[in-house]
Scaffold this motif. Structure first.
Motif, mmCIF file in Angstrom:
data_model
loop_
_atom_site.group_PDB
_atom_site.id
_atom_site.type_symbol
_atom_site.label_atom_id
_atom_site.label_comp_id
_atom_site.label_asym_id
_atom_site.label_seq_id
_atom_site.Cartn_x
_atom_site.Cartn_y
_atom_site.Cartn_z
ATOM 1 N N ILE A 62 -39.301 80.059 -77.554
ATOM 2 C CA ILE A 62 -38.174 79.486 -78.299
ATOM 3 C C ILE A 62 -36.926 79.279 -77.446
ATOM 4 N N ALA A 63 -36.994 79.642 -76.181
ATOM 5 C CA ALA A 63 -35.815 79.495 -75.317
ATOM 6 C C ALA A 63 -35.344 78.047 -75.307
ATOM 7 N N ASP A 64 -34.034 77.859 -75.493
ATOM 8 C CA ASP A 64 -33.404 76.539 -75.488
ATOM 9 C C ASP A 64 -33.931 75.633 -76.595
ATOM 10 N N ARG A 65 -34.383 76.247 -77.698
ATOM 11 C CA ARG A 65 -34.873 75.482 -78.847
ATOM 12 C C ARG A 65 -34.254 76.026 -80.123
ATOM 13 N N GLN A 66 -34.132 75.165 -81.106
ATOM 14 C CA GLN A 66 -33.526 75.533 -82.380
ATOM 15 C C GLN A 66 -34.401 75.050 -83.529
ATOM 16 N N GLU A 67 -34.179 75.659 -84.675
ATOM 17 C CA GLU A 67 -34.920 75.257 -85.873
ATOM 18 C C GLU A 67 -34.059 74.352 -86.756
ATOM 19 N N TRP A 68 -34.673 73.290 -87.224
ATOM 20 C CA TRP A 68 -34.064 72.401 -88.219
ATOM 21 C C TRP A 68 -34.938 72.423 -89.468
ATOM 22 N N GLY A 69 -34.295 72.357 -90.620
ATOM 23 C CA GLY A 69 -35.031 72.294 -91.873
ATOM 24 C C GLY A 69 -34.870 70.934 -92.518
ATOM 25 N N VAL A 70 -35.941 70.411 -93.074
ATOM 26 C CA VAL A 70 -35.895 69.144 -93.811
ATOM 27 C C VAL A 70 -36.629 69.335 -95.127
ATOM 28 N N LYS A 71 -35.930 69.014 -96.207
ATOM 29 C CA LYS A 71 -36.516 69.076 -97.547
ATOM 30 C C LYS A 71 -36.534 67.671 -98.148
ATOM 31 N N ALA A 72 -37.582 67.378 -98.886
ATOM 32 C CA ALA A 72 -37.701 66.084 -99.567
ATOM 33 C C ALA A 72 -37.819 66.316 -101.061
ATOM 34 N N TYR A 73 -37.096 65.503 -101.840
ATOM 35 C CA TYR A 73 -37.072 65.642 -103.298
ATOM 36 C C TYR A 73 -37.422 64.310 -103.952
ATOM 37 N N VAL A 74 -38.042 64.403 -105.119
ATOM 38 C CA VAL A 74 -38.308 63.224 -105.923
ATOM 39 C C VAL A 74 -37.923 63.533 -107.363
ATOM 40 N N ASP A 75 -37.282 62.561 -108.019
ATOM 41 C CA ASP A 75 -36.854 62.716 -109.413
ATOM 42 C C ASP A 75 -37.874 62.002 -110.301
ATOM 43 N N LEU A 76 -38.855 62.746 -110.797
ATOM 44 C CA LEU A 76 -39.898 62.135 -111.614
ATOM 45 C C LEU A 76 -39.378 61.705 -112.977
ATOM 46 N N ALA A 77 -38.284 62.353 -113.411
ATOM 47 C CA ALA A 77 -37.739 61.989 -114.731
ATOM 48 C C ALA A 77 -37.238 60.559 -114.761
ATOM 49 N N SER A 78 -36.832 60.034 -113.600
ATOM 50 C CA SER A 78 -36.307 58.665 -113.555
ATOM 51 C C SER A 78 -37.359 57.649 -113.135
ATOM 52 N N ALA A 79 -38.618 58.105 -113.015
ATOM 53 C CA ALA A 79 -39.674 57.188 -112.587
ATOM 54 C C ALA A 79 -39.897 56.123 -113.655
ATOM 55 N N PRO A 80 -40.072 54.863 -113.257
ATOM 56 C CA PRO A 80 -40.321 53.801 -114.239
ATOM 57 C C PRO A 80 -41.689 53.970 -114.871
ATOM 58 N N PRO A 81 -41.871 53.515 -116.108
ATOM 59 C CA PRO A 81 -43.190 53.612 -116.736
ATOM 60 C C PRO A 81 -44.198 52.744 -116.018
ATOM 61 N N SER A 82 -45.464 53.083 -116.190
ATOM 62 C CA SER A 82 -46.521 52.292 -115.584
ATOM 63 C C SER A 82 -46.480 50.873 -116.125
ATOM 64 N N GLU A 83 -46.833 49.910 -115.291
ATOM 65 C CA GLU A 83 -46.846 48.532 -115.738
ATOM 66 C C GLU A 83 -48.030 48.241 -116.642
ATOM 67 N N GLU A 84 -49.024 49.117 -116.600
ATOM 68 C CA GLU A 84 -50.183 48.918 -117.465
ATOM 69 C C GLU A 84 -49.759 49.084 -118.919
ATOM 70 N N ARG A 85 -50.196 48.202 -119.779
ATOM 71 C CA ARG A 85 -49.818 48.247 -121.173
ATOM 72 C C ARG A 85 -51.051 48.438 -122.034
ATOM 73 N N ALA A 86 -50.979 49.378 -122.970
ATOM 74 C CA ALA A 86 -52.066 49.563 -123.913
ATOM 75 C C ALA A 86 -51.931 48.537 -125.021
ATOM 76 N N THR A 87 -53.040 48.040 -125.502
ATOM 77 C CA THR A 87 -53.022 47.045 -126.575
ATOM 78 C C THR A 87 -53.767 47.580 -127.773
ATOM 79 N N GLY A 88 -53.582 46.929 -128.894
ATOM 80 C CA GLY A 88 -54.293 47.333 -130.100
ATOM 81 C C GLY A 88 -53.330 47.483 -131.241
#
Length: 265
Positions: A122-148
């Protein structure tokens, strides 16, 4: 483990023994003074702590207290960062407590070669953290449409199914994107680790965490790394970068067979 002592030795980090002294006036967990134990060409940075707070039984309860845990983690991190400013430093896990100083010396003797190898890596090295987030609540509905045919109830169920399919598709796309991001960052870094994703109570965000990565990066390439993270940003996934830190994720030498550890978070 039962001990007649009412004090334990809290271990923060280990370094190679150099001419650098222990930072003066440095306070650790519970405000305890930080001191150095030198042995076998290594230095352990420690504090003397009361076992009524840091013994095995009290720690089991305290680790459930998020306020206590946060305060202790900040104090632990503050010590590690102060030590790491001057030399390669191998942090140990939070609330690692030994019975006394002699058992710390035993650890430095027993794991000497392991510590030397890690500190070299680890000499002359450092740790970086990266987090990724997704907001599923704002996801658009599927384009597939049920019929009937059907009344309002059936229409509601169709909309509900479309919303679920939309979130599932958003999840698949975001997970694939997070995988590509991790691969790109891992290719740049010396080493990488994927940690367990945090729930919103710990992350402090309402979005779902889909990547919790740690990356070991050359000290003089930190700016390049942050630029790479910026280039990987895009719609659908929010990236959060933290650091640089002492390389916690790349120095874990914990041995579950260590008999003398009173507490180990």
């Amino acid at each position: 483990m039962i001990t007649v002592n009412d004090k334990g030795t809290y271990l923060y980090a280990v370094t190679l023994d150099t001419d650098l002294a222990c930072p003066e006036g440095l306070a650790g967990v519970a405000g305890a003074e930080v001191r150095a134990i030198r042995h076998a060409g290594l230095v352990a940075y420690v504090s003397t702590v009361p076992l009524e707070q840091f013994g095995a039984e009290p720690l089991r309860e305290s680790m459930e207290d998020l306020d206590w845990l946060g305060e202790t983690a900040r104090a632990h991190h503050r010590v590690v960062e102060a030590v790491a400013e001057g030399k390669p430093t191998a942090p140990v896990r939070l609330v690692t407590v030994y019975s006394d100083d002699e058992q710390i010396r035993g650890l430095l003797s027993r794991r000497h070669d392991d510590f030397v190898e890690v500190l070299s890596r680890i000499a002359d090295r450092q740790e970086w953290g990266v987090k990724a987030y997704v907001d599923l609540a704002s996801a658009p509905p599927s384009e597939e449409r049920a019929t009937g045919a059907g009344g309002p109830g059936a229409a509601y169920l169709r909309r509900r199914q479309e919303s679920i399919r939309g979130r599932e598709e958003a999840w698949r796309q975001a997970a694939a994107r997070a995988e590509r991001i991790h691969d790109a960052l891992s290719s740049f870094a010396i080493a990488s680790r994927r940690h367990r994703a945090q729930d919103p109570q710990l992350s402090g965000r309402k979005e779902l965490m889909i990547l919790n990565g740690a990356y070991l990066v050359e000290h003089d390439r930190g700016e390049e790394f942050t630029r790479l993270v910026e280039e990987l940003r895009g719609p659908g996934v929010d990236l959060e970068i933290t650091g640089p830190w002492a390389p916690y994720s790349f120095t874990d030498l914990a041995d579950p067979a260590e008999p003398e550890v009173l507490g180990d978070g």
